[in-house]
Scaffold this motif. Sequence first.
Motif, PDB file in Angstrom:
ATOM      1  N   ARG A   1       0.982  -1.260   0.033  1.00 20.76           N
ATOM      2  CA  ARG A   1      -0.026   0.328   0.074  1.00 20.76           C
ATOM      3  C   ARG A   1       0.810   1.312  -0.043  1.00 20.76           C
ATOM      4  O   ARG A   1       0.594   2.158  -0.720  1.00 20.76           O
ATOM      5  CB  ARG A   1      -0.999   0.081   1.117  1.00 20.76           C
ATOM      6  CG  ARG A   1      -1.859  -0.951   0.916  1.00 20.76           C
ATOM      7  CD  ARG A   1      -3.132  -1.388   2.189  1.00 20.76           C
ATOM      8  NE  ARG A   1      -3.217  -0.405   3.106  1.00 20.76           N
ATOM      9  CZ  ARG A   1      -3.645  -0.531   4.262  1.00 20.76           C
ATOM     10  NH1 ARG A   1      -4.145  -1.847   4.519  1.00 20.76           N
ATOM     11  NH2 ARG A   1      -3.834   0.343   5.019  1.00 20.76           N
ATOM     12  N   ALA A   2       1.890   1.203   0.921  1.00 20.16           N
ATOM     13  CA  ALA A   2       2.874   2.446   0.763  1.00 20.16           C
ATOM     14  C   ALA A   2       3.520   2.598  -0.313  1.00 20.16           C
ATOM     15  O   ALA A   2       3.583   3.730  -0.964  1.00 20.16           O
ATOM     16  CB  ALA A   2       3.551   2.141   1.895  1.00 20.16           C
ATOM     17  N   LEU A   3       3.942   1.562  -1.010  1.00 17.32           N
ATOM     18  CA  LEU A   3       4.774   1.636  -2.299  1.00 17.32           C
ATOM     19  C   LEU A   3       3.712   2.169  -3.378  1.00 17.32           C
ATOM     20  O   LEU A   3       4.189   2.712  -4.390  1.00 17.32           O
ATOM     21  CB  LEU A   3       5.361   0.287  -2.620  1.00 17.32           C
ATOM     22  CG  LEU A   3       6.533  -0.157  -1.780  1.00 17.32           C
ATOM     23  CD1 LEU A   3       7.024  -1.344  -2.079  1.00 17.32           C
ATOM     24  CD2 LEU A   3       7.659   1.135  -2.222  1.00 17.32           C
TER      25      LEU A   3
ATOM     26  N   PRO B   1       8.455   2.752 -11.181  1.00 13.56           N
ATOM     27  CA  PRO B   1       7.334   1.685 -10.610  1.00 13.56           C
ATOM     28  C   PRO B   1       7.225   0.435 -11.614  1.00 13.56           C
ATOM     29  O   PRO B   1       7.046  -0.633 -10.857  1.00 13.56           O
ATOM     30  CB  PRO B   1       5.897   2.453 -10.997  1.00 13.56           C
ATOM     31  CG  PRO B   1       6.443   3.925 -10.487  1.00 13.56           C
ATOM     32  CD  PRO B   1       7.660   3.984 -11.271  1.00 13.56           C
ATOM     33  N   SER B   2       7.711   0.547 -12.637  1.00 14.56           N
ATOM     34  CA  SER B   2       7.619  -0.582 -13.393  1.00 14.56           C
ATOM     35  C   SER B   2       8.668  -1.399 -13.487  1.00 14.56           C
ATOM     36  O   SER B   2       8.820  -2.742 -13.828  1.00 14.56           O
ATOM     37  CB  SER B   2       7.685  -0.191 -15.141  1.00 14.56           C
ATOM     38  OG  SER B   2       8.910   0.479 -15.412  1.00 14.56           O
ATOM     39  N   ALA B   3       9.659  -1.147 -12.634  1.00 12.58           N
ATOM     40  CA  ALA B   3      10.697  -2.040 -12.100  1.00 12.58           C
ATOM     41  C   ALA B   3      10.747  -2.450 -10.913  1.00 12.58           C
ATOM     42  O   ALA B   3      11.759  -3.319 -10.503  1.00 12.58           O
ATOM     43  CB  ALA B   3      11.980  -1.051 -12.207  1.00 12.58           C
ATOM     44  N   ILE B   4       9.552  -2.248 -10.185  1.00 10.80           N
ATOM     45  CA  ILE B   4       9.278  -2.584  -8.801  1.00 10.80           C
ATOM     46  C   ILE B   4       8.059  -3.912  -8.956  1.00 10.80           C
ATOM     47  O   ILE B   4       7.136  -3.505  -9.151  1.00 10.80           O
ATOM     48  CB  ILE B   4       9.063  -2.052  -7.864  1.00 10.80           C
ATOM     49  CG1 ILE B   4      10.098  -0.799  -7.609  1.00 10.80           C
ATOM     50  CG2 ILE B   4       8.807  -2.591  -6.469  1.00 10.80           C
ATOM     51  CD1 ILE B   4       9.682   0.442  -6.934  1.00 10.80           C
TER      52      ILE B   4
ATOM     53  N   LEU C   1       4.339  -2.217 -10.076  1.00  4.98           N
ATOM     54  CA  LEU C   1       3.559  -1.040  -9.344  1.00  4.98           C
ATOM     55  C   LEU C   1       2.853  -0.051 -10.431  1.00  4.98           C
ATOM     56  O   LEU C   1       2.153   0.663 -10.007  1.00  4.98           O
ATOM     57  CB  LEU C   1       4.435  -0.134  -8.472  1.00  4.98           C
ATOM     58  CG  LEU C   1       5.103  -0.886  -6.975  1.00  4.98           C
ATOM     59  CD1 LEU C   1       5.928   0.031  -6.279  1.00  4.98           C
ATOM     60  CD2 LEU C   1       4.021  -1.446  -6.228  1.00  4.98           C
ATOM     61  N   ALA C   2       3.668  -0.335 -11.599  1.00  2.00           N
ATOM     62  CA  ALA C   2       2.845   0.557 -12.690  1.00  2.00           C
ATOM     63  C   ALA C   2       1.717  -0.122 -13.563  1.00  2.00           C
ATOM     64  O   ALA C   2       1.137   0.625 -14.284  1.00  2.00           O
ATOM     65  CB  ALA C   2       3.976   0.741 -13.722  1.00  2.00           C
ATOM     66  N   ASP C   3       1.383  -1.495 -13.160  1.00  6.46           N
ATOM     67  CA  ASP C   3       0.481  -2.158 -13.818  1.00  6.46           C
ATOM     68  C   ASP C   3      -0.973  -1.446 -13.220  1.00  6.46           C
ATOM     69  O   ASP C   3      -1.202  -0.581 -12.303  1.00  6.46           O
ATOM     70  CB  ASP C   3       0.494  -3.600 -13.578  1.00  6.46           C
ATOM     71  CG  ASP C   3       1.646  -4.218 -14.141  1.00  6.46           C
ATOM     72  OD1 ASP C   3       1.778  -3.970 -15.563  1.00  6.46           O
ATOM     73  OD2 ASP C   3       2.193  -5.097 -13.858  1.00  6.46           O
ATOM     74  N   PRO C   4      -1.884  -1.627 -14.236  1.00  7.97           N
ATOM     75  CA  PRO C   4      -3.563  -1.058 -13.683  1.00  7.97           C
ATOM     76  C   PRO C   4      -3.808  -1.795 -12.539  1.00  7.97           C
ATOM     77  O   PRO C   4      -3.351  -2.769 -11.951  1.00  7.97           O
ATOM     78  CB  PRO C   4      -4.162  -1.917 -14.791  1.00  7.97           C
ATOM     79  CG  PRO C   4      -3.326  -2.043 -16.121  1.00  7.97           C
ATOM     80  CD  PRO C   4      -1.913  -2.659 -15.290  1.00  7.97           C
ATOM     81  N   LEU C   5      -4.899  -1.221 -11.779  1.00  4.41           N
ATOM     82  CA  LEU C   5      -5.312  -1.500 -10.517  1.00  4.41           C
ATOM     83  C   LEU C   5      -5.929  -2.821 -10.466  1.00  4.41           C
ATOM     84  O   LEU C   5      -6.387  -3.218 -11.611  1.00  4.41           O
ATOM     85  CB  LEU C   5      -6.211  -0.478 -10.187  1.00  4.41           C
ATOM     86  CG  LEU C   5      -5.695   0.945  -9.939  1.00  4.41           C
ATOM     87  CD1 LEU C   5      -6.977   2.026  -9.487  1.00  4.41           C
ATOM     88  CD2 LEU C   5      -4.822   1.193  -8.671  1.00  4.41           C
ATOM     89  N   PRO C   6      -5.859  -3.454  -9.473  1.00  7.19           N
ATOM     90  CA  PRO C   6      -6.696  -4.680  -9.289  1.00  7.19           C
ATOM     91  C   PRO C   6      -8.098  -4.726  -9.981  1.00  7.19           C
ATOM     92  O   PRO C   6      -8.814  -3.658  -9.905  1.00  7.19           O
ATOM     93  CB  PRO C   6      -6.482  -5.055  -7.841  1.00  7.19           C
ATOM     94  CG  PRO C   6      -5.382  -4.370  -7.329  1.00  7.19           C
ATOM     95  CD  PRO C   6      -5.328  -3.094  -8.201  1.00  7.19           C
ATOM     96  N   GLY C   7      -8.397  -5.592 -10.716  1.00  6.70           N
ATOM     97  CA  GLY C   7      -9.643  -5.883 -11.379  1.00  6.70           C
ATOM     98  C   GLY C   7      -9.642  -5.379 -12.647  1.00  6.70           C
ATOM     99  O   GLY C   7     -10.594  -5.473 -13.523  1.00  6.70           O
TER     100      GLY C   7
END
Length: 154
Positions: free
Chosen positions: A11-13, A70-73, A131-137
Amino acid sequence: MLNMKSRYAMRALLYLAGRYGEGPVQIGEIADSQRIPRKFLTVILSELSREGIIGTKRGRAGGYWLEREPSAISYGDIVRITRGSLALVPCAARLAYEPCDNCVPESECHLRLVMLAVRDATADVLDRLTLADPLPGQVELPSQRAEAPAQPVQ
């Protein structure tokens, strides 16, 4: 099951990913917005900083930020840092392998084979999502992917 440390770290990240490139974010802002106890968040952010996931600066203009895009985490990275392993049982861990207590010999353990398959499937998903991917759902899981049917030629 994910522990609270892993869930709070994610959540923090995710919050920091949403603020990527804007400069340091104060710990109070992260804690308040994500409903994470500040003392626990301090421990989590310190660990993520030691692992090179986030940067930190002390002082009034200080705070926390992502050290990588974000895309690297990946979520797999986060779980491994905060939980130690993706495996549900110690004998299925790849990097933190331990034989299980009070178990049959591994060569006779069918449960271990199942848990290895679960660990591999979990790793496949968590290592692919960042972390750069779309939100869950909004994430297309492998089981949801289907090739589009061929269109008839008219």
